[in-house]
Every structure is written in structure tokens, then in C-alpha cells.
Scaffold this motif. Structure first.
Motif, mmCIF file in Angstrom:
data_model
loop_
_atom_site.group_PDB
_atom_site.id
_atom_site.type_symbol
_atom_site.label_atom_id
_atom_site.label_comp_id
_atom_site.label_asym_id
_atom_site.label_seq_id
_atom_site.Cartn_x
_atom_site.Cartn_y
_atom_site.Cartn_z
ATOM 1 N N ALA A 122 1.960 13.637 16.994
ATOM 2 C CA ALA A 122 1.415 12.684 17.739
ATOM 3 C C ALA A 122 0.603 11.864 16.895
ATOM 4 O O ALA A 122 0.471 10.565 16.835
ATOM 5 N N CYS A 123 -0.355 12.344 16.087
ATOM 6 C CA CYS A 123 -1.158 11.938 15.452
ATOM 7 C C CYS A 123 -0.806 11.165 14.350
ATOM 8 O O CYS A 123 -1.011 9.977 13.921
ATOM 9 N N LEU A 124 0.268 11.848 13.557
ATOM 10 C CA LEU A 124 1.044 11.039 12.683
ATOM 11 C C LEU A 124 1.785 9.686 13.142
ATOM 12 O O LEU A 124 1.629 8.569 12.363
ATOM 13 N N ARG A 125 2.384 10.046 14.034
ATOM 14 C CA ARG A 125 3.057 8.739 14.940
ATOM 15 C C ARG A 125 1.882 7.446 15.161
ATOM 16 O O ARG A 125 2.192 6.471 14.622
ATOM 17 N N ARG A 126 0.999 8.045 15.667
ATOM 18 C CA ARG A 126 -0.349 6.945 16.042
ATOM 19 C C ARG A 126 -0.663 6.500 14.531
ATOM 20 O O ARG A 126 -0.931 5.084 14.504
ATOM 21 N N HIS A 127 -0.870 6.971 13.548
ATOM 22 C CA HIS A 127 -1.537 6.595 12.358
ATOM 23 C C HIS A 127 -0.505 5.749 11.872
ATOM 24 O O HIS A 127 -0.697 4.536 11.262
ATOM 25 N N GLU A 128 0.842 6.110 11.899
ATOM 26 C CA GLU A 128 1.865 5.250 11.179
ATOM 27 C C GLU A 128 1.853 3.852 12.028
ATOM 28 O O GLU A 128 2.187 2.864 11.184
ATOM 29 N N ILE A 129 1.944 3.709 13.243
ATOM 30 C CA ILE A 129 1.944 2.748 13.811
ATOM 31 C C ILE A 129 0.737 1.839 13.691
ATOM 32 O O ILE A 129 1.049 0.584 13.487
ATOM 33 N N VAL A 130 -0.499 2.375 13.677
ATOM 34 C CA VAL A 130 -1.688 1.588 13.470
ATOM 35 C C VAL A 130 -1.484 0.931 11.998
ATOM 36 O O VAL A 130 -1.803 -0.214 11.894
ATOM 37 N N VAL A 131 -0.839 1.652 11.042
ATOM 38 C CA VAL A 131 -1.003 1.217 9.715
ATOM 39 C C VAL A 131 -0.094 -0.121 9.537
ATOM 40 O O VAL A 131 -0.134 -1.135 9.047
ATOM 41 N N ARG A 132 1.373 0.283 10.151
ATOM 42 C CA ARG A 132 2.069 -1.013 10.084
ATOM 43 C C ARG A 132 1.928 -2.115 10.921
ATOM 44 O O ARG A 132 1.907 -3.308 10.529
ATOM 45 N N PHE A 133 0.814 -1.990 12.161
ATOM 46 C CA PHE A 133 0.256 -3.075 12.592
ATOM 47 C C PHE A 133 -0.417 -3.883 11.854
ATOM 48 O O PHE A 133 -0.505 -5.081 11.717
ATOM 49 N N THR A 184 -6.084 -0.595 2.343
ATOM 50 C CA THR A 184 -7.160 -0.948 3.324
ATOM 51 C C THR A 184 -6.430 -0.372 5.058
ATOM 52 O O THR A 184 -7.222 0.005 5.571
ATOM 53 N N ALA A 185 -5.292 -0.796 4.960
ATOM 54 C CA ALA A 185 -4.695 -0.650 6.422
ATOM 55 C C ALA A 185 -4.712 1.017 6.418
ATOM 56 O O ALA A 185 -5.029 1.508 7.580
ATOM 57 N N GLU A 186 -4.524 1.973 5.625
ATOM 58 C CA GLU A 186 -4.743 3.111 5.670
ATOM 59 C C GLU A 186 -5.875 3.607 5.964
ATOM 60 O O GLU A 186 -6.111 4.826 6.887
ATOM 61 N N LYS A 187 -7.067 3.185 4.924
ATOM 62 C CA LYS A 187 -8.296 3.572 5.495
ATOM 63 C C LYS A 187 -8.656 3.243 6.976
ATOM 64 O O LYS A 187 -9.327 4.015 7.551
ATOM 65 N N ASP A 188 -8.513 2.026 7.219
ATOM 66 C CA ASP A 188 -8.900 1.521 8.538
ATOM 67 C C ASP A 188 -8.080 2.238 9.684
ATOM 68 O O ASP A 188 -8.801 2.558 10.807
ATOM 69 N N ALA A 189 -6.929 2.564 9.722
ATOM 70 C CA ALA A 189 -5.863 3.470 10.646
ATOM 71 C C ALA A 189 -6.674 4.565 10.993
ATOM 72 O O ALA A 189 -6.571 4.944 12.022
ATOM 73 N N GLU A 190 -7.391 5.378 9.702
ATOM 74 C CA GLU A 190 -7.552 6.588 10.020
ATOM 75 C C GLU A 190 -8.923 6.616 11.291
ATOM 76 O O GLU A 190 -8.838 7.615 11.955
ATOM 77 N N GLY A 191 -9.491 5.524 11.474
ATOM 78 C CA GLY A 191 -10.484 5.614 12.664
ATOM 79 C C GLY A 191 -10.144 4.936 13.848
ATOM 80 O O GLY A 191 -10.210 5.438 14.795
ATOM 81 N N ILE A 192 -9.154 3.900 13.638
ATOM 82 C CA ILE A 192 -8.486 3.281 14.880
ATOM 83 C C ILE A 192 -7.727 4.217 15.563
ATOM 84 O O ILE A 192 -7.718 4.282 16.771
ATOM 85 N N GLU A 193 -6.988 5.052 14.780
ATOM 86 C CA GLU A 193 -5.819 5.744 15.507
ATOM 87 C C GLU A 193 -6.310 6.765 16.697
ATOM 88 O O GLU A 193 -5.591 7.122 17.634
ATOM 89 N N HIS A 194 -7.583 7.014 16.578
ATOM 90 C CA HIS A 194 -8.264 8.125 17.328
ATOM 91 C C HIS A 194 -8.703 7.224 18.818
ATOM 92 O O HIS A 194 -8.908 8.142 19.596
#
Length: 148
Positions: free
Chosen positions: A100-111, A121-131
């Protein structure tokens, strides 16, 4: 000035909505560490067939005693299985959470990339947003990222 409690038919007031938001953020922060660890453990297992505490410490940028403390907590919560001085494996519950965490992370990065942000930058920012993103917001992110 004191606010009165709304009756059952009225909409929540801004102060009540903020209180709910604060509670949601505190809950997300409480779960953040566990989510980061199970996600990393799943990645290490996929890459190396196992997740060693020393590798977890190196990737997380923390000391081995810190990893041991977190792994003990995750074991108590039923998310990992481990033996002293051995590799760490996810329980079925831990694997479900990691997925579930990986799925959320991937969606936020793609967004974020679809918005025009560079992938790094998307990878780094997604790490905080996904939670901190709700399922409803995540669905909107997914729809936008998919171009629907």
C-alpha cells in the motif's frame, strides 16, 4: 469568545475541521516511521532476497541500535518477523502495508511529475506527501496522473 457545539444537522465549524486535521496529521506522523521501514524492507527483499539490519541502517541513515529498536516495535505490531542477528522479513500484514505504501508513493510521484516537477524532486517530495494524503485525494492524484 467561545464556540458552541453544532447540533447534529449542522456542518462542522472551521475550528472543528482544523482539530480533525491536526489529529489526522499526528496519526500520519505516528505511522510514518513504520511505513518507511516496511517499504524499505520490501525493497531490500525484492533486490537482495533479504533485509539485513545493517542494510536498513545504511539506507535510513541511522545507527544499528536505532534500527533494532524500530524492528522490535514492528515485530510487536506484527509487521516483521526476525531473529537476533538474522535477516528481517515481512509478515503478511507487513507485506500488505508495504504494498500500500509503495502504491501511494508511486501515485504521488506520477502526479508530481505530471504537474511538471522533475522526477528526482518528485521522488523526494513524495516521500513526505505519501504519508499525509487521504484516499480521496490519492484517487484525484491518480486520475490526474493517468490523464483521465
Amino acid at each position: 469568545m467561545t464556540e458552541t457545539t453544532p447540533n447534529e444537522d449542522s456542518e462542522p465549524r472551521p475550528a472543528e475541521m482544523r482539530a480533525e486535521s491536526f489529529h489526522a496529521v499526528r496519526e500520519a506522523h505516528r505511522n510514518e516511521l513504520a511505513e518507511d521501514y516496511v517499504e524499505l524492507i520490501a525493497e531490500l527483499i525484492a533486490q537482495f532476497g533479504e533485509a539485513r539490519p545493517v542494510d536498513i541502517a545504511a539506507r535510513m541513515g541511522v545507527t544499528p541500535p536505532t534500527v533494532a529498536k524500530v524492528l522490535n516495535r514492528l515485530a510487536r505490531e506484527g509487521l516483521v518477523a526476525r531473529a537476533k542477528y538474522r535477516s528481517v522479513f515481512l509478515t503478511p500484514e507487513g507485506a500488505t502495508l508495504a504494498e500500500a505504501c509503495l502504491r501511494r508513493h508511486e501515485i504521488v510521484v506520477r502526479f508530481l511529475v505530471r504537474l511538471g516537477l522533475d522526477p528526482e524532486t518528485a521522488e523526494k517530495d513524495a516521500e513526505g506527501i505519501e504519508h499525509h494524503v487521504s484516499e480521496r485525494t490519492l484517487d484525484l492524484f491518480r486520475t490526474f496522473a493517468d490523464g483521465d
